[in-house]
Design an enzyme around this catalytic site. Structure first.
Site, PDB file in Angstrom:
ATOM      1  N   ASP A   1      42.866   2.514  12.650  1.00 53.48           N
ATOM      2  CA  ASP A   1      42.056   3.032  13.756  1.00 53.48           C
ATOM      3  C   ASP A   1      42.779   4.228  14.379  1.00 53.48           C
ATOM      4  O   ASP A   1      43.714   4.767  13.787  1.00 53.48           O
ATOM      5  CB  ASP A   1      41.761   1.934  14.786  1.00 53.48           C
ATOM      6  CG  ASP A   1      40.349   2.060  15.354  1.00 53.48           C
ATOM      7  OD1 ASP A   1      40.100   3.056  16.061  1.00 53.48           O
ATOM      8  OD2 ASP A   1      39.504   1.190  15.088  1.00 53.48           O
TER       9      ASP A   1
ATOM     10  N   ASN B   1      23.411   7.366   4.691  1.00 55.50           N
ATOM     11  CA  ASN B   1      22.854   6.039   4.977  1.00 55.50           C
ATOM     12  C   ASN B   1      22.954   5.178   3.724  1.00 55.50           C
ATOM     13  O   ASN B   1      22.382   5.524   2.692  1.00 55.50           O
ATOM     14  CB  ASN B   1      21.396   6.163   5.427  1.00 55.50           C
ATOM     15  CG  ASN B   1      20.868   4.899   6.073  1.00 55.50           C
ATOM     16  OD1 ASN B   1      21.071   3.801   5.570  1.00 55.50           O
ATOM     17  ND2 ASN B   1      20.181   5.052   7.196  1.00 55.50           N
TER      18      ASN B   1
ATOM     19  N   HIS C   1      17.792   6.485  17.690  1.00 57.93           N
ATOM     20  CA  HIS C   1      19.050   5.756  17.598  1.00 57.93           C
ATOM     21  C   HIS C   1      19.513   5.308  18.984  1.00 57.93           C
ATOM     22  O   HIS C   1      19.005   5.765  20.004  1.00 57.93           O
ATOM     23  CB  HIS C   1      20.137   6.620  16.953  1.00 57.93           C
ATOM     24  CG  HIS C   1      20.002   6.740  15.473  1.00 57.93           C
ATOM     25  ND1 HIS C   1      19.174   7.667  14.880  1.00 57.93           N
ATOM     26  CD2 HIS C   1      20.568   6.040  14.455  1.00 57.93           C
ATOM     27  CE1 HIS C   1      19.238   7.535  13.564  1.00 57.93           C
ATOM     28  NE2 HIS C   1      20.079   6.555  13.284  1.00 57.93           N
ATOM     29  N   HIS C   2      20.534   4.459  18.982  1.00 56.72           N
ATOM     30  CA  HIS C   2      21.124   3.942  20.215  1.00 56.72           C
ATOM     31  C   HIS C   2      21.728   5.068  21.062  1.00 56.72           C
ATOM     32  O   HIS C   2      22.015   6.155  20.569  1.00 56.72           O
ATOM     33  CB  HIS C   2      22.200   2.907  19.878  1.00 56.72           C
ATOM     34  CG  HIS C   2      23.240   3.424  18.928  1.00 56.72           C
ATOM     35  ND1 HIS C   2      24.357   4.116  19.353  1.00 56.72           N
ATOM     36  CD2 HIS C   2      23.319   3.379  17.561  1.00 56.72           C
ATOM     37  CE1 HIS C   2      25.084   4.454  18.299  1.00 56.72           C
ATOM     38  NE2 HIS C   2      24.479   4.025  17.202  1.00 56.72           N
TER      39      HIS C   2
ATOM     40  N   LYS D   1      25.097   7.148  20.051  1.00 55.99           N
ATOM     41  CA  LYS D   1      25.239   8.015  18.877  1.00 55.99           C
ATOM     42  C   LYS D   1      25.608   9.424  19.322  1.00 55.99           C
ATOM     43  O   LYS D   1      24.979   9.996  20.215  1.00 55.99           O
ATOM     44  CB  LYS D   1      23.964   8.023  18.045  1.00 55.99           C
ATOM     45  CG  LYS D   1      24.110   8.798  16.732  1.00 55.99           C
ATOM     46  CD  LYS D   1      22.936   8.550  15.799  1.00 55.99           C
ATOM     47  CE  LYS D   1      23.048   9.371  14.520  1.00 55.99           C
ATOM     48  NZ  LYS D   1      24.284   9.074  13.762  1.00 55.99           N
TER      49      LYS D   1
ATOM     50  N   GLY E   1      22.184  12.046  10.383  1.00 54.41           N
ATOM     51  CA  GLY E   1      22.396  12.434   8.992  1.00 54.41           C
ATOM     52  C   GLY E   1      21.260  11.991   8.095  1.00 54.41           C
ATOM     53  O   GLY E   1      20.901  12.686   7.136  1.00 54.41           O
ATOM     54  N   THR E   2      20.674  10.841   8.410  1.00 51.10           N
ATOM     55  CA  THR E   2      19.547  10.341   7.617  1.00 51.10           C
ATOM     56  C   THR E   2      18.340  11.257   7.746  1.00 51.10           C
ATOM     57  O   THR E   2      17.658  11.557   6.756  1.00 51.10           O
ATOM     58  CB  THR E   2      19.185   8.912   8.059  1.00 51.10           C
ATOM     59  OG1 THR E   2      20.332   8.071   7.887  1.00 51.10           O
ATOM     60  CG2 THR E   2      18.022   8.359   7.244  1.00 51.10           C
TER      61      THR E   2
END
Length: 270
Positions: free
Chosen positions: A34, A130, A160-161, A164, A170-171
């Site tokens: 991370d 994706n 999206h949420h 993001k 990207g999708t």
């Protein structure tokens, strides 16, 4: 047993991938990475993700090269952010580690830099916006629709949420790319509309990005003409669909010698 390293290990996708790898025959988590100075560095990633101890301690990206060497990782999975992903891909490919990349938001220059490192070091990588199986069938269907309904007006809507960071998704950009590649006419990609825009031109393909709540990912492409409208939609209700697709990509790329692949290759849709 394929030895897998996961970056963004405590992120939404990273932690899900780690959990699923531990449940998948033939795969083994050997490194969890991370951000630098993460407060949980040195703790067992299994305990941090609710699995119980698995003997893999959380490390940080500033020690990535040493971690990959010591763990013997064969595949690295990255669902993080564009800039760190490029650096990760360069380091991993230099060490001969194959890649599964699901990060989005790359600039053309970042994408080119990453692909150059992969090619020069002769490793294999799957790169996709994706990894959900259903969305790739969605993409494949778009090829046919763009070929057959090329004279229709085309709009793309993605939701999206609220967390993001990049827009459009990207999708959505991949959907637009597929449509443009299969149209038998000129097209012009635009992003949203505002003010007095005048009449819609035939060449326009407009992407609209919505953000809110906890929406995992919704995409709809609308083909419309006088008298009818066709809508093709894909909705992700759980990140597990993305995780499962990433697991398939790990299994696919593990024994590849070199090359850059996408999910059409993984799913044999080409």
């Amino acid at each position: 047993m394929v030895k897998v390293a996961v970056t963004g290990a405590l992120g939404r996708m990273g932690s899900g991938i780690i959990k699923t790898i531990t449940e998948t025959d033939g795969l083994d988590v050997v490194a969890a990475i991370d951000i630098p100075n993460h407060p949980k560095k040195g703790l067992d990633i299994g305990e941090l993700t609710g699995l119980g101890k698995i003997g893999v301690l959380l490390s940080t990206s500033d020690e990535l090269e040493d971690v990959l060497k010591e763990s013997g990782a064969e595949v690295l999975v990255d669902f993080t952010a564009a800039a760190p992903c490029v650096n990760t891909a360069k380091t991993a490919s230099k060490l001969g580690v194959n890649l599964v990349i699901g990060t989005t938001g790359f600039t053309p220059e970042q994408r080119a830099e990453m692909e150059k490192a992969i090619s020069e070091n002769k490793v294999a990588a799957t790169i996709s916006q994706n990894y959900a199986v259903g969305v790739n069938i969605f993409f494949k269907t778009l090829e046919l629709l763009a070929q057959k309904l090329g004279d229709y007006d085309i709009e793309i809507l993605e939701m999206h949420h609220k967390f993001k960071k990049d827009a459009p998704s990207g999708t959505a950009l991949r959907a637009a790319e597929i449509i443009q590649n299969n149209l038998n006419r000129d097209s012009n990609l635009i992003y949203g509309r505002e003010g007095i825009t005048g009449e819609r031109t035939k060449e326009e393909i407009c992407i609209h990005a919505l953000r809110g709540g906890d929406i995992v990912g919704d995409h709809t492409v609308i083909f419309t003409t006088e008298g009818e409208r066709l809508e093709l939609s894909h909705r992700v209700t759980s990140r597990q669909s993305l995780v499962s697709g990433a697991i398939r990509a790990i299994q696919f790329v593990a024994d590849k010698k070199e090359g850059i692949y996408n999910t059409f290759d993984v799913l044999d849709l080409n």
